[in-house]
Structure formats: structure tokens, C-alpha cells
Design a protein around this motif. Sequence first.
Motif, PDB file in Angstrom:
ATOM      1  N   GLY A  61     -35.910  11.665  -1.480  1.00 27.69           N
ATOM      2  CA  GLY A  61     -37.038  11.892  -2.370  1.00 27.69           C
ATOM      3  C   GLY A  61     -37.808  13.154  -2.023  1.00 27.69           C
ATOM      4  O   GLY A  61     -38.193  13.928  -2.899  1.00 27.69           O
ATOM      5  N   SER A  62     -38.013  13.371  -0.743  1.00 27.95           N
ATOM      6  CA  SER A  62     -38.768  14.554  -0.314  1.00 27.95           C
ATOM      7  C   SER A  62     -38.031  15.840  -0.650  1.00 27.95           C
ATOM      8  O   SER A  62     -38.625  16.796  -1.166  1.00 27.95           O
ATOM      9  CB  SER A  62     -39.038  14.486   1.185  1.00 27.95           C
ATOM     10  N   PHE A  63     -36.740  15.891  -0.372  1.00 28.60           N
ATOM     11  CA  PHE A  63     -35.995  17.114  -0.652  1.00 28.60           C
ATOM     12  C   PHE A  63     -35.838  17.360  -2.150  1.00 28.60           C
ATOM     13  O   PHE A  63     -35.899  18.506  -2.595  1.00 28.60           O
ATOM     14  CB  PHE A  63     -34.638  17.100   0.052  1.00 28.60           C
ATOM     15  N   LEU A  64     -35.681  16.299  -2.939  1.00 28.07           N
ATOM     16  CA  LEU A  64     -35.641  16.480  -4.393  1.00 28.07           C
ATOM     17  C   LEU A  64     -36.987  16.959  -4.916  1.00 28.07           C
ATOM     18  O   LEU A  64     -37.052  17.771  -5.848  1.00 28.07           O
ATOM     19  CB  LEU A  64     -35.255  15.169  -5.084  1.00 28.07           C
TER      20      LEU A  64
ATOM     21  N   HIS B  61     -38.190  25.037  -7.873  1.00 28.16           N
ATOM     22  CA  HIS B  61     -37.410  25.605  -8.978  1.00 28.16           C
ATOM     23  C   HIS B  61     -38.053  25.385 -10.343  1.00 28.16           C
ATOM     24  O   HIS B  61     -38.065  26.294 -11.174  1.00 28.16           O
ATOM     25  CB  HIS B  61     -35.994  25.032  -8.987  1.00 28.16           C
ATOM     26  N   GLU B  62     -38.553  24.203 -10.593  1.00 24.97           N
ATOM     27  CA  GLU B  62     -39.058  23.885 -11.928  1.00 24.97           C
ATOM     28  C   GLU B  62     -40.523  24.301 -12.104  1.00 24.97           C
ATOM     29  O   GLU B  62     -40.908  24.801 -13.154  1.00 24.97           O
ATOM     30  CB  GLU B  62     -38.893  22.388 -12.190  1.00 24.97           C
ATOM     31  N   TRP B  63     -41.343  24.088 -11.087  1.00 23.52           N
ATOM     32  CA  TRP B  63     -42.758  24.447 -11.180  1.00 23.52           C
ATOM     33  C   TRP B  63     -43.031  25.851 -10.658  1.00 23.52           C
ATOM     34  O   TRP B  63     -44.159  26.321 -10.733  1.00 23.52           O
ATOM     35  CB  TRP B  63     -43.611  23.449 -10.420  1.00 23.52           C
ATOM     36  N   HIS B  64     -42.043  26.487 -10.050  1.00 25.93           N
ATOM     37  CA  HIS B  64     -42.143  27.855  -9.525  1.00 25.93           C
ATOM     38  C   HIS B  64     -43.205  27.996  -8.437  1.00 25.93           C
ATOM     39  O   HIS B  64     -43.909  29.002  -8.368  1.00 25.93           O
ATOM     40  CB  HIS B  64     -42.375  28.862 -10.660  1.00 25.93           C
ATOM     41  N   TRP B  65     -43.329  26.985  -7.601  1.00 21.12           N
ATOM     42  CA  TRP B  65     -44.206  27.063  -6.441  1.00 21.12           C
ATOM     43  C   TRP B  65     -43.473  27.817  -5.348  1.00 21.12           C
ATOM     44  O   TRP B  65     -42.248  27.917  -5.362  1.00 21.12           O
ATOM     45  CB  TRP B  65     -44.544  25.677  -5.926  1.00 21.12           C
ATOM     46  N   GLY B  66     -44.205  28.303  -4.373  1.00 21.38           N
ATOM     47  CA  GLY B  66     -43.583  28.889  -3.205  1.00 21.38           C
ATOM     48  C   GLY B  66     -42.927  27.793  -2.366  1.00 21.38           C
ATOM     49  O   GLY B  66     -43.278  26.616  -2.482  1.00 21.38           O
ATOM     50  N   LEU B  67     -41.988  28.205  -1.532  1.00 19.26           N
ATOM     51  CA  LEU B  67     -41.282  27.217  -0.720  1.00 19.26           C
ATOM     52  C   LEU B  67     -42.220  26.504   0.250  1.00 19.26           C
ATOM     53  O   LEU B  67     -42.138  25.294   0.427  1.00 19.26           O
ATOM     54  CB  LEU B  67     -40.126  27.874   0.036  1.00 19.26           C
ATOM     55  N   TRP B  68     -43.137  27.237   0.872  1.00 19.36           N
ATOM     56  CA  TRP B  68     -44.047  26.601   1.823  1.00 19.36           C
ATOM     57  C   TRP B  68     -45.014  25.666   1.103  1.00 19.36           C
ATOM     58  O   TRP B  68     -45.411  24.642   1.653  1.00 19.36           O
ATOM     59  CB  TRP B  68     -44.792  27.647   2.649  1.00 19.36           C
ATOM     60  N   GLN B  69     -45.433  25.997  -0.133  1.00 21.99           N
ATOM     61  CA  GLN B  69     -46.315  25.108  -0.888  1.00 21.99           C
ATOM     62  C   GLN B  69     -45.586  23.833  -1.290  1.00 21.99           C
ATOM     63  O   GLN B  69     -46.147  22.739  -1.222  1.00 21.99           O
ATOM     64  CB  GLN B  69     -46.835  25.820  -2.136  1.00 21.99           C
ATOM     65  N   SER B  70     -44.335  23.984  -1.709  1.00 20.92           N
ATOM     66  CA  SER B  70     -43.534  22.821  -2.080  1.00 20.92           C
ATOM     67  C   SER B  70     -43.310  21.912  -0.876  1.00 20.92           C
ATOM     68  O   SER B  70     -43.424  20.686  -0.980  1.00 20.92           O
ATOM     69  CB  SER B  70     -42.189  23.268  -2.635  1.00 20.92           C
ATOM     70  N   ALA B  71     -43.002  22.514   0.257  1.00 25.28           N
ATOM     71  CA  ALA B  71     -42.788  21.723   1.473  1.00 25.28           C
ATOM     72  C   ALA B  71     -44.081  21.073   1.943  1.00 25.28           C
ATOM     73  O   ALA B  71     -44.068  19.936   2.434  1.00 25.28           O
ATOM     74  CB  ALA B  71     -42.196  22.599   2.571  1.00 25.28           C
ATOM     75  N   ALA B  72     -45.209  21.755   1.781  1.00 24.54           N
ATOM     76  CA  ALA B  72     -46.495  21.193   2.206  1.00 24.54           C
ATOM     77  C   ALA B  72     -46.857  19.966   1.388  1.00 24.54           C
ATOM     78  O   ALA B  72     -47.493  19.033   1.906  1.00 24.54           O
ATOM     79  CB  ALA B  72     -47.588  22.239   2.091  1.00 24.54           C
ATOM     80  N   LEU B  73     -46.448  19.915   0.125  1.00 26.58           N
ATOM     81  CA  LEU B  73     -46.729  18.749  -0.710  1.00 26.58           C
ATOM     82  C   LEU B  73     -46.041  17.503  -0.182  1.00 26.58           C
ATOM     83  O   LEU B  73     -46.589  16.410  -0.233  1.00 26.58           O
ATOM     84  CB  LEU B  73     -46.290  19.014  -2.158  1.00 26.58           C
TER      85      LEU B  73
END
Length: 110
Positions: free
Chosen positions: A67-70, A77-89
Motif C-alpha cells: 500500500g505504501s509503495f503504491l 506519477h499521478e499527482w506530480h508530487w516530488g519523490l520526497w513529498q510522496s514518501a513523506a506522506l
Amino acid sequence: MLLLALVSRSGFWVGGSRMQVFIGIAYLVIGLVQLGAIAAGIEYGAGIGGILSFIIATFLTYIPLIGSFLGVYGAYHEWHWGLWQSAALFFWYVPVVILMGGLSALTSRR
């Protein structure tokens, strides 16, 4: 109003502090955002419709790493967030646990 009813039924409001209510509402909001990111990741990666990806996401969100990696995949990819922002979520708890462990080690009286 419905949110207050849910919060009071869950025990956050009755006999609880305002901080418990805040944490409960924040936990609910973060969970819904994470569910949306997981559904977006499934929709983007598998190319299926939004409703079906949401149904699949409701099951996959409870499998910790999948779930976390998806979700990171969907937010990136879909929301166009940065990688660190996506990982922080999805991995915000890692620095919190490290900080709490460090504080516990510093304040222990052995």
C-alpha cells in the motif's frame, strides 16, 4: 456535524482532550489522502477505471509495504508530487519513531 458524531462515538471527544480530537481528525484526513494516492497509483499503473482502482485500493491499503509503495507511486506519477513529498506522506512515522527512541534514550535514568 457528522464528523463530530463519529469522533464522539469513537471516544475521542467523550472524556478526551482537544489534542486527542485533533490527532483523531488528522489521522482520518491523512488516511483518506493516502487512500486517494493508492487509488491513483493503481489507476495510473494498471490503467483501470477510478472506481475499480478505489475498490482495490481499499483492500491494498492495509498491506503495509504494498500500500505504501503504491501510494508513493500514485502521488509521484499521478499527482506530480516530488519523490520526497510522496514518501513523506507514507513514511512520516519513521523519523518520528527515531526521534522518540532518541529522546527516550536520552531521558532514561538507568
